[in-house]
Enzyme design. Structure first.
Site, PDB file in Angstrom:
ATOM      1  N   HIS A  64       0.831  -1.213   0.000  1.00  0.00           N
ATOM      2  CA  HIS A  64       0.000   0.000   0.000  1.00  0.00           C
ATOM      3  C   HIS A  64       0.863   1.261   0.000  1.00  0.00           C
ATOM      4  O   HIS A  64       0.389   2.320   0.391  1.00  0.00           O
ATOM      5  CB  HIS A  64      -0.927   0.003   1.221  1.00  0.00           C
ATOM      6  CG  HIS A  64      -1.921  -1.113   1.192  1.00  0.00           C
ATOM      7  ND1 HIS A  64      -1.841  -2.218   1.994  1.00  0.00           N
ATOM      8  CD2 HIS A  64      -3.013  -1.309   0.417  1.00  0.00           C
ATOM      9  CE1 HIS A  64      -2.851  -3.042   1.734  1.00  0.00           C
ATOM     10  NE2 HIS A  64      -3.564  -2.515   0.776  1.00  0.00           N
ATOM     11  N   HIS A  65       2.127   1.133  -0.433  1.00  0.00           N
ATOM     12  CA  HIS A  65       2.971   2.343  -0.405  1.00  0.00           C
ATOM     13  C   HIS A  65       2.448   3.386  -1.377  1.00  0.00           C
ATOM     14  O   HIS A  65       2.736   4.570  -1.239  1.00  0.00           O
ATOM     15  CB  HIS A  65       4.444   2.008  -0.685  1.00  0.00           C
ATOM     16  CG  HIS A  65       4.736   1.687  -2.122  1.00  0.00           C
ATOM     17  ND1 HIS A  65       4.325   0.525  -2.721  1.00  0.00           N
ATOM     18  CD2 HIS A  65       5.374   2.397  -3.085  1.00  0.00           C
ATOM     19  CE1 HIS A  65       4.710   0.534  -3.986  1.00  0.00           C
ATOM     20  NE2 HIS A  65       5.353   1.659  -4.223  1.00  0.00           N
ATOM     21  N   LYS A  70      -3.176  -2.313  -7.577  1.00  0.00           N
ATOM     22  CA  LYS A  70      -3.601  -2.633  -8.950  1.00  0.00           C
ATOM     23  C   LYS A  70      -3.096  -3.997  -9.332  1.00  0.00           C
ATOM     24  O   LYS A  70      -1.949  -4.344  -9.028  1.00  0.00           O
ATOM     25  CB  LYS A  70      -2.990  -1.583  -9.884  1.00  0.00           C
ATOM     26  CG  LYS A  70      -3.430  -1.676 -11.313  1.00  0.00           C
ATOM     27  CD  LYS A  70      -4.526  -0.672 -11.606  1.00  0.00           C
ATOM     28  CE  LYS A  70      -5.152  -0.857 -12.954  1.00  0.00           C
ATOM     29  NZ  LYS A  70      -5.944  -2.077 -13.096  1.00  0.00           N
ATOM     30  N   LYS A  94       6.685  -4.336 -10.521  1.00  0.00           N
ATOM     31  CA  LYS A  94       6.457  -3.911 -11.906  1.00  0.00           C
ATOM     32  C   LYS A  94       6.034  -2.442 -11.957  1.00  0.00           C
ATOM     33  O   LYS A  94       6.579  -1.651 -12.721  1.00  0.00           O
ATOM     34  CB  LYS A  94       5.343  -4.794 -12.465  1.00  0.00           C
ATOM     35  CG  LYS A  94       5.164  -4.786 -13.930  1.00  0.00           C
ATOM     36  CD  LYS A  94       4.066  -5.784 -14.304  1.00  0.00           C
ATOM     37  CE  LYS A  94       4.413  -7.195 -13.861  1.00  0.00           C
ATOM     38  NZ  LYS A  94       3.383  -8.184 -14.234  1.00  0.00           N
ATOM     39  N   ASP A  99       7.342   3.291 -13.103  1.00  0.00           N
ATOM     40  CA  ASP A  99       6.803   4.557 -12.585  1.00  0.00           C
ATOM     41  C   ASP A  99       5.303   4.694 -12.790  1.00  0.00           C
ATOM     42  O   ASP A  99       4.815   5.743 -13.227  1.00  0.00           O
ATOM     43  CB  ASP A  99       7.529   5.760 -13.230  1.00  0.00           C
ATOM     44  CG  ASP A  99       9.005   5.769 -12.891  1.00  0.00           C
ATOM     45  OD1 ASP A  99       9.352   5.509 -11.729  1.00  0.00           O
ATOM     46  OD2 ASP A  99       9.818   6.021 -13.813  1.00  0.00           O
ATOM     47  N   LYS A 106      -3.396  -8.642  -6.733  1.00  0.00           N
ATOM     48  CA  LYS A 106      -3.798  -9.677  -7.701  1.00  0.00           C
ATOM     49  C   LYS A 106      -4.979 -10.433  -7.131  1.00  0.00           C
ATOM     50  O   LYS A 106      -5.103 -10.572  -5.909  1.00  0.00           O
ATOM     51  CB  LYS A 106      -2.659 -10.664  -7.941  1.00  0.00           C
ATOM     52  CG  LYS A 106      -2.761 -11.382  -9.261  1.00  0.00           C
ATOM     53  CD  LYS A 106      -2.236 -10.504 -10.368  1.00  0.00           C
ATOM     54  CE  LYS A 106      -2.216 -11.187 -11.703  1.00  0.00           C
ATOM     55  NZ  LYS A 106      -1.470 -10.349 -12.672  1.00  0.00           N
ATOM     56  N   SER A 362      -3.279   0.361 -18.420  1.00  0.00           N
ATOM     57  CA  SER A 362      -4.356   0.392 -17.415  1.00  0.00           C
ATOM     58  C   SER A 362      -4.290   1.706 -16.624  1.00  0.00           C
ATOM     59  O   SER A 362      -5.324   2.283 -16.272  1.00  0.00           O
ATOM     60  CB  SER A 362      -4.213  -0.778 -16.440  1.00  0.00           C
ATOM     61  OG  SER A 362      -4.861  -1.918 -16.944  1.00  0.00           O
TER      62      SER A 362
HETATM   63  P1  NAD Z   1      -5.009 -15.738 -21.736  1.00  0.00           P
HETATM   64  O1  NAD Z   1      -5.940 -16.501 -20.889  1.00  0.00           O
HETATM   65  O2  NAD Z   1      -5.550 -14.710 -22.669  1.00  0.00           O
HETATM   66  O3  NAD Z   1      -4.123 -16.724 -22.631  1.00  0.00           O
HETATM   67  C1  NAD Z   1      -3.319 -17.740 -22.113  1.00  0.00           C
HETATM   68  C2  NAD Z   1      -3.120 -18.771 -23.214  1.00  0.00           C
HETATM   69  O4  NAD Z   1      -2.129 -19.705 -22.786  1.00  0.00           O
HETATM   70  C3  NAD Z   1      -4.391 -19.565 -23.531  1.00  0.00           C
HETATM   71  O5  NAD Z   1      -4.584 -19.558 -24.928  1.00  0.00           O
HETATM   72  C4  NAD Z   1      -4.080 -20.954 -22.983  1.00  0.00           C
HETATM   73  O6  NAD Z   1      -4.713 -21.986 -23.707  1.00  0.00           O
HETATM   74  C5  NAD Z   1      -2.572 -21.008 -23.137  1.00  0.00           C
HETATM   75  N1  NAD Z   1      -1.919 -21.975 -22.262  1.00  0.00           N
HETATM   76  C6  NAD Z   1      -2.228 -22.313 -20.992  1.00  0.00           C
HETATM   77  N2  NAD Z   1      -1.361 -23.224 -20.529  1.00  0.00           N
HETATM   78  C7  NAD Z   1      -0.492 -23.478 -21.526  1.00  0.00           C
HETATM   79  C8  NAD Z   1       0.627 -24.329 -21.675  1.00  0.00           C
HETATM   80  N3  NAD Z   1       1.020 -25.114 -20.686  1.00  0.00           N
HETATM   81  N4  NAD Z   1       1.304 -24.312 -22.849  1.00  0.00           N
HETATM   82  C9  NAD Z   1       0.916 -23.525 -23.866  1.00  0.00           C
HETATM   83  N5  NAD Z   1      -0.144 -22.685 -23.784  1.00  0.00           N
HETATM   84  C10 NAD Z   1      -0.830 -22.668 -22.635  1.00  0.00           C
HETATM   85  O7  NAD Z   1      -3.947 -15.110 -20.729  1.00  0.00           O
HETATM   86  P2  NAD Z   1      -3.022 -13.837 -20.969  1.00  0.00           P
HETATM   87  O8  NAD Z   1      -3.767 -12.638 -20.502  1.00  0.00           O
HETATM   88  O9  NAD Z   1      -2.458 -13.875 -22.333  1.00  0.00           O
HETATM   89  O10 NAD Z   1      -1.881 -14.095 -19.885  1.00  0.00           O
HETATM   90  C11 NAD Z   1      -0.730 -14.886 -20.178  1.00  0.00           C
HETATM   91  C12 NAD Z   1       0.375 -14.538 -19.200  1.00  0.00           C
HETATM   92  O11 NAD Z   1       0.680 -13.148 -19.306  1.00  0.00           O
HETATM   93  C13 NAD Z   1       0.036 -14.780 -17.718  1.00  0.00           C
HETATM   94  O12 NAD Z   1       1.199 -15.174 -17.041  1.00  0.00           O
HETATM   95  C14 NAD Z   1      -0.381 -13.404 -17.239  1.00  0.00           C
HETATM   96  O13 NAD Z   1      -0.218 -13.241 -15.844  1.00  0.00           O
HETATM   97  C15 NAD Z   1       0.592 -12.542 -18.024  1.00  0.00           C
HETATM   98  N6  NAD Z   1       0.176 -11.140 -18.146  1.00  0.00           N
HETATM   99  C16 NAD Z   1      -1.027 -10.824 -18.718  1.00  0.00           C
HETATM  100  C17 NAD Z   1      -1.379  -9.485 -18.839  1.00  0.00           C
HETATM  101  C18 NAD Z   1      -2.650  -9.049 -19.525  1.00  0.00           C
HETATM  102  O14 NAD Z   1      -2.821  -7.838 -19.735  1.00  0.00           O
HETATM  103  N7  NAD Z   1      -3.534  -9.937 -19.911  1.00  0.00           N
HETATM  104  C19 NAD Z   1      -0.529  -8.485 -18.331  1.00  0.00           C
HETATM  105  C20 NAD Z   1       0.684  -8.848 -17.762  1.00  0.00           C
HETATM  106  C21 NAD Z   1       1.024 -10.185 -17.689  1.00  0.00           C
END
Ligand code: NAD
Length: 471
Positions: A64-65, A70, A94, A99, A106, A362
């Site tokens: 909460h700093h 988010k 992150k 910044d 989460k 965001s």
């Molecule tokens: P998503 O649900 O849109 O897509 C994930 C995809 O990965 C799916 O198509 C799923 O079938 C596939 N998948 C799952 N397990 C798998 C495996 N073992 N091998 C291959 N494919 C696999 O999710 P996303 O939003 O794209 O998020 C993906 C990663 O990115 C996560 O770690 C998430 O925390 C990170 N991330 C997402 C965002 C965002 O804005 N959505 C932001 C920062 C980080």
């Protein structure tokens, strides 16, 4: 080599490694590392067939700093308290690194979304939001969720609608969640932001000839071969924008198999094939690899894990055949795999930095919601008129006639232009700061992940020390 660290322990090990290079009071470092709040929600839903099921969800606010906190909301069977706390901690670091003035949070629900109908998912999401409201874990100045693995614009719209229903008189209620559909107070470019940010980050990292020489590559993205794991929001957009940057996506791994073509895959056609047939494995112009994990060991310049945590482990790290690992997913590399890959001279561009594009945009969406005005609305026409006056003056002075394409380049910046410009600037600046930290501490003594953590810790510590908030 046993890998018995939990995800949150792994994040804390990375933190401890970096903390050694700082001089902050140990008590402060201990406080920054810990997760401030975490809450478990258990509630019933009625399935479409009339049966009642108990749903388990969590929300963690790591720091909460800065407020609000988010972080995304994840729907996956792997969700548990440790995972959510680890992801919340990564959000704290992150945001500090790029910044963005938020603490980290989460949330998640333990479910496999493919087993639920849309109306069941809506009921679950609305009830989860209601729980967040009851426990004060959501609000424009408190805690602002966003999409993550297994969620997207639809879930964010349900969250917004539930929050608005419960707070009809709150002026800034629309800023209670980001990643909303454009028609519901979202922002242009948010859906693509994480993937676009990954590519801006890679462009910056690959622009330094010295760094590229160390990994045996030429500068620039052009012609680099790429394998992407996970073809969801982040993986698809990363592959799309890498292709636009003239890199060649030669492999895509999904949960049910991988596809490979050394001459390059047509990313849009792969996406269309999945939309039509349900699987990338039906894409005709590629070899299908049944075990998707096997595709991670194929030779390429850049490997982009964009699915889930713990994908690069001691079991496959010795076989990874890439020069750069671009961590688009959160926590894809285990602690021991990281050590193996670093020893092998592979450049790991860490998650804390590389996937920060999502939270950056965001932040822009949250600002737009608080301002109640779209970016570019005030200045765009003025800019365009000024540019036209300049063009006419140049034409008059030189006799040169600008073409329609040249004129188009001078258009006033609209919302998407401004969002992408802010995102590119953020990713470039943060990488330059990471490089500078590496230089100060002597690269490779401090790897890219450790430098990113050092920068994040320093920024958070300064915030605490300046605020003098200790009772
Ligand atoms: P998503 O649900 O849109 O897509 C994930 C995809 O990965 C799916 O198509 C799923 O079938 C596939 N998948 C799952 N397990 C798998 C495996 N073992 N091998 C291959 N494919 C696999 O999710 P996303 O939003 O794209 O998020 C993906 C990663 O990115 C996560 O770690 C998430 O925390 C990170 N991330 C997402 C965002 C965002 O804005 N959505 C932001 C920062 C980080």
């Amino acid at each position: 080599m046993a890998e018995n660290f939990s995800f949150f322990q792994k994040v804390n090990k990375d933190f401890d490694k970096a903390a050694q290079f700082t001089e902050h009071p140990p008590g402060l470092l201990e406080h920054i590392k810990n997760c401030n709040n975490s809450c478990r929600f258990t509630f019933p839903i009625k399935r479409d067939d009339g049966t009642i099921q108990t749903i388990h969800g969590w929300r963690a606010e790591h720091s909460h700093h800065k407020l609000p906190t988010k972080g995304g909301i994840r729907y996956s069977m792997l969700v548990n308290e440790d995972e959510i706390m680890a992801l919340a901690a990564l959000m704290t670091y992150k945001c500090a690194l790029v910044d963005v003035p938020f603490g980290g949070a989460k949330g998640g629900i333990q479910l496999d979304r493919s087993e639920y109908s849309e109306s069941e998912l809506e009921r679950i999401t609305r009830r989860y939001t209601y729980e967040l409201i009851q426990k004060n874990y959501i609000g424009p100045g408190i805690d602002v969720p966003a999409p993550d693995f297994g969620t997207g614009e639809a879930e964010m719209a349900w969250i917004l609608d539930t929050y608005l229903t419960m707070h009809p008189d709150k002026l800034n209620a629309i800023a209670c969640v980001t990643g909303k559909p454009i028609e519901q107070n979202g922002i242009q470019g948010r859906k693509e932001a994480t993937g676009r940010g990954v590519v801006f980050g890679l462009q910056e990292a690959c622009s330094y000839a010295d760094d590229m020489k160390q990994v045996g590559l030429s500068p620039g993205l052009q012609g680099k071969t790429v394998i992407v794991q996970g073809f969801g929001n982040v993986g698809y957009h990363t592959a799309k924008f890498l292709t636009e940057s003239e890199a060649s996506v030669i492999g895509i791994a999904e949960i049910d198999g991988a596809i490979y073509n050394p001459k390059g895959l047509d990313v849009e056609k792969v996406a269309m094939c999945r939309a039509e047939t349900g699987s990338i494995c039906h894409y005709p112009d590629a070899v299908v690899i049944e075990n998707p994990l096997d595709s991670l060991a194929l030779a390429c310049d850049i490997l982009v894990p964009a699915a889930l945590e713990n994908q690069l482990t001691v079991a496959n790290a010795p076989r990874i055949n890439a020069r750069i690992i671009a961590e688009a997913a959160n926590g894809p590399t285990t602690t021991n795999a990281d050590a193996i890959l670093q020893k092998r001279g592979i450049l790991i561009i860490p998650d804390t930095y590389l996937n920060a594009g999502g939270v950056t945009v965001s932040y822009f969406e949250w600002l737009r919601n608080l301002w109640h005005v779209r970016f570019g609305r005030l200045g765009r026409r003025f800019e365009e008129n000024t540019h036209n006056v300049m063009l006419r003056a140049v034409e008059k002075a030189t006799g040169y006639q600008f073409s329609d394409d040249e004129r188009e380049l001078m258009h006033g910046a609209d919302e998407e232009d401004l969002v992408n410009s802010g995102l590119q600037d953020t990713m470039a600046n943060a990488y330059q700061e990471i490089r500078e930290t590496q230089r100060c501490h002597g690269n490779p003594a401090v790897d890219c992940r450790t430098a990113a953590f050092i920068n994040a810790i320093n920024k958070i510590a300064v915030c605490y020390l300046q605020l003098g908030i200790f009772p």
